[in-house]
Scaffold this motif. Structure first.
Motif, PDB file in Angstrom:
ATOM      1  N   GLY A  69       0.815  -1.215   0.000  1.00  0.00           N
ATOM      2  CA  GLY A  69       0.000   0.000   0.000  1.00  0.00           C
ATOM      3  C   GLY A  69       0.845   1.260   0.000  1.00  0.00           C
ATOM      4  N   ARG A  70       1.906   1.270   0.803  1.00  0.00           N
ATOM      5  CA  ARG A  70       2.783   2.446   0.836  1.00  0.00           C
ATOM      6  C   ARG A  70       3.428   2.680  -0.523  1.00  0.00           C
ATOM      7  NH1 ARG A  70       3.763   0.565   6.391  1.00  0.00           N
ATOM      8  NH2 ARG A  70       5.388  -0.851   5.667  1.00  0.00           N
ATOM      9  N   ALA A  71       3.847   1.587  -1.177  1.00  0.00           N
ATOM     10  CA  ALA A  71       4.473   1.722  -2.494  1.00  0.00           C
ATOM     11  C   ALA A  71       3.487   2.280  -3.513  1.00  0.00           C
ATOM     12  CB  ALA A  71       5.005   0.363  -2.956  1.00  0.00           C
ATOM     13  N   GLU A  72       2.233   1.856  -3.434  1.00  0.00           N
ATOM     14  CA  GLU A  72       1.232   2.359  -4.375  1.00  0.00           C
ATOM     15  C   GLU A  72       0.969   3.853  -4.157  1.00  0.00           C
ATOM     16  OE1 GLU A  72      -1.207  -1.850  -5.007  1.00  0.00           O
ATOM     17  OE2 GLU A  72      -2.059  -0.265  -3.762  1.00  0.00           O
ATOM     18  N   VAL A  73       0.893   4.269  -2.899  1.00  0.00           N
ATOM     19  CA  VAL A  73       0.674   5.693  -2.605  1.00  0.00           C
ATOM     20  C   VAL A  73       1.839   6.518  -3.128  1.00  0.00           C
ATOM     21  CG1 VAL A  73       0.498   7.389  -0.743  1.00  0.00           C
ATOM     22  CG2 VAL A  73      -0.834   5.266  -0.639  1.00  0.00           C
ATOM     23  N   ARG A  74       3.053   6.059  -2.873  1.00  0.00           N
ATOM     24  CA  ARG A  74       4.229   6.784  -3.358  1.00  0.00           C
ATOM     25  C   ARG A  74       4.273   6.821  -4.884  1.00  0.00           C
ATOM     26  NH1 ARG A  74       7.094   3.844   1.129  1.00  0.00           N
ATOM     27  NH2 ARG A  74       7.436   5.394   2.766  1.00  0.00           N
ATOM     28  N   GLY A  75       3.761   5.770  -5.515  1.00  0.00           N
ATOM     29  CA  GLY A  75       3.768   5.721  -6.969  1.00  0.00           C
ATOM     30  C   GLY A  75       2.952   6.833  -7.607  1.00  0.00           C
ATOM     31  N   TYR A  76       2.006   7.392  -6.867  1.00  0.00           N
ATOM     32  CA  TYR A  76       1.196   8.498  -7.371  1.00  0.00           C
ATOM     33  C   TYR A  76       1.609   9.837  -6.765  1.00  0.00           C
ATOM     34  CZ  TYR A  76      -1.900   5.179  -9.670  1.00  0.00           C
ATOM     35  OH  TYR A  76      -2.406   4.206 -10.496  1.00  0.00           O
ATOM     36  N   GLY A  77       2.780   9.856  -6.112  1.00  0.00           N
ATOM     37  CA  GLY A  77       3.301  11.119  -5.608  1.00  0.00           C
ATOM     38  C   GLY A  77       2.974  11.426  -4.168  1.00  0.00           C
ATOM     39  N   GLY A  78       2.299  10.516  -3.472  1.00  0.00           N
ATOM     40  CA  GLY A  78       1.986  10.744  -2.071  1.00  0.00           C
ATOM     41  C   GLY A  78       3.188  10.502  -1.176  1.00  0.00           C
ATOM     42  N   HIS A  79       3.179  11.086   0.008  1.00  0.00           N
ATOM     43  CA  HIS A  79       4.242  10.897   0.985  1.00  0.00           C
ATOM     44  C   HIS A  79       3.754   9.995   2.116  1.00  0.00           C
ATOM     45  CE1 HIS A  79       6.399  14.932  -0.185  1.00  0.00           C
ATOM     46  NE2 HIS A  79       6.427  14.028  -1.139  1.00  0.00           N
ATOM     47  N   VAL A  80       4.662   9.164   2.617  1.00  0.00           N
ATOM     48  CA  VAL A  80       4.396   8.352   3.801  1.00  0.00           C
ATOM     49  C   VAL A  80       5.536   8.598   4.777  1.00  0.00           C
ATOM     50  CG1 VAL A  80       3.981   6.053   4.737  1.00  0.00           C
ATOM     51  CG2 VAL A  80       3.231   6.598   2.403  1.00  0.00           C
ATOM     52  N   VAL A  81       5.207   9.123   5.944  1.00  0.00           N
ATOM     53  CA  VAL A  81       6.211   9.571   6.901  1.00  0.00           C
ATOM     54  C   VAL A  81       6.032   8.838   8.216  1.00  0.00           C
ATOM     55  CG1 VAL A  81       7.054  11.559   8.213  1.00  0.00           C
ATOM     56  CG2 VAL A  81       6.393  11.836   5.819  1.00  0.00           C
ATOM     57  N   ALA A  82       7.104   8.308   8.751  1.00  0.00           N
ATOM     58  CA  ALA A  82       7.064   7.665  10.063  1.00  0.00           C
ATOM     59  C   ALA A  82       7.035   8.724  11.149  1.00  0.00           C
ATOM     60  CB  ALA A  82       8.279   6.761  10.245  1.00  0.00           C
ATOM     61  N   GLY A  83       6.130   8.579  12.092  1.00  0.00           N
ATOM     62  CA  GLY A  83       6.055   9.535  13.186  1.00  0.00           C
ATOM     63  C   GLY A  83       4.749   9.417  13.944  1.00  0.00           C
TER      64      GLY A  83
END
Length: 342
Positions: A69-83
């Motif tokens: 899921g994280r890879a798919e979000v990033r594939g469309y330009g979204g950011h995933v940040v740990a915190g």
């Protein structure tokens, strides 16, 4: 978990990187919205070996599902940040989200998909086996313990219902009244009719042999052989950061725990704040949480489109008035542009 660089501002900040949050992020990034998912990295289903009942992904490891899921979000330009989010404050044009490590980010809309916490009975050895052979959901784990000797530990108002459900997967189900009064009336009749014996007395501990559940030990020392134990935890929404915005959890009508109330669209009473997944639907499985995240994302995008359109209409009307400050400023831009290109 690989993390993306945190920008200053986004259309939507999503707090929670589970199925609901990532599904919402996927929908919003495909709608060309700027999105960041802030993920504390503590999914509820981490102890489970696999996700079940999820079409085309049956049995997938929870960690693998989230990584995809994280890879798919990033594939469309979204950011995933740990915190972890420490505080949320309202601003003139949206929200400021402060992370526990000192970082902060602004957003026009806020979507909370932080899920819930399972509050388990205080029994020695129980938490260590949670998600393995100590279970709560027959639809998540029933097939894996089919025809096993299943115990149901009464620790909430849904205990009898839970025993009747697990009876669908095994004929060997025993009901432990534990610290609750033994069932009476219609409930006692239902258990008896389905061949589910009731064991009175408090459960003191679990019996584990070679890292497998072997039985349930009562306070009088007696041991009842069981290879799986169903427990209904008290489920509490993770929503403390929303108290500053006036959003507080409510007691669920079933008595199962606390949730954050919202409209079916996911919209809360606090303008600009939305929720999806287990934080508002305590019983949602992974597929339902993901579906809710996607549906709520579509509602958020529609809300942003309405706001964008309203602002565009206001600017358009201002430009139609040749004496408005906006119109004069625009005319000046056009004149300067003509001189540069002349």
């Amino acid at each position: 978990m690989v993390t993306d660089q945190l920008s200053d501002g986004y259309d939507v900040v999503i707090v929670g990187g589970g199925a609901a949050g990532l599904s919402a992020a996927l929908m919003l990034t495909r709608a060309r919205r700027t999105v960041v998912v802030i993920d504390a990295g503590a999914p509820r289903n981490a102890p489970a070996a696999g996700v079940h009942g999820l079409l085309a992904r049956e049995g997938i490891a929870p960690g693998e599902l989230l990584e995809r899921g994280r890879a798919e979000v990033r594939g469309y330009g979204g950011h995933v940040v740990a915190g972890e989010v420490g505080a949320v404050g309202r601003e003139a044009e949206g929200f400021q989200v402060a992370l526990a490590d000192g970082r902060s980010v602004r957003a026009r809309r806020l979507l909370v998909t932080t899920g819930l916490v399972d509050e388990l009975p205080d029994l020695p050895g129980l938490r260590e086996r949670w998600g393995r052979d100590v279970l709560h959901c027959p639809y998540c784990h029933g097939w894996e313990v089919r025809d096993h000797a299943i115990g149901v530990l009464a620790c909430g108002p849904m205990a009898v219902r839970q025993a009747l459900l697990f009876r669908q997967w095994s004929a060997d189900v025993t009901f432990f009244s534990h610290t609750m009064p033994p069932p009476t009336g219609a409930e006692a009749e239902q258990l008896a009719a389905r061949g589910i014996p009731v064991v009175r007395g408090e459960v003191a501990a679990l019996e584990v042999v070679e890292d497998r559940l072997a039985g349930v030990r009562l306070s009088d020392g007696a041991v009842v052989r069981r290879t799986a134990l169903a427990v209904q935890p008290r489920m509490v929404a993770r929503g403390d950061m929303l108290a500053s915005l006036g959003l507080l959890p409510s007691q669920h009508p079933s008595g199962m725990g606390e949730f954050l109330p919202a409209e079916p669209t996911g919209r809360t009473e606090s303008p600009g704040v939305w929720v999806a997944g287990n934080v508002t639907d305590l019983t949602a499985q992974v597929g339902a949480a993901a579906a809710a995240g996607g549906a709520t994302a579509a509602q958020i995008n529609a809300d942003l489109v309405a706001e964008d359109t309203g602002q565009a209409v206001a600017a358009y009307r201002a430009l139609q008035d040749p004496f408005s400050p906006e119109s004069e400023a625009r005319l000046g831009e056009l004149v300067m542009g003509d001189r540069r290109h002349g």
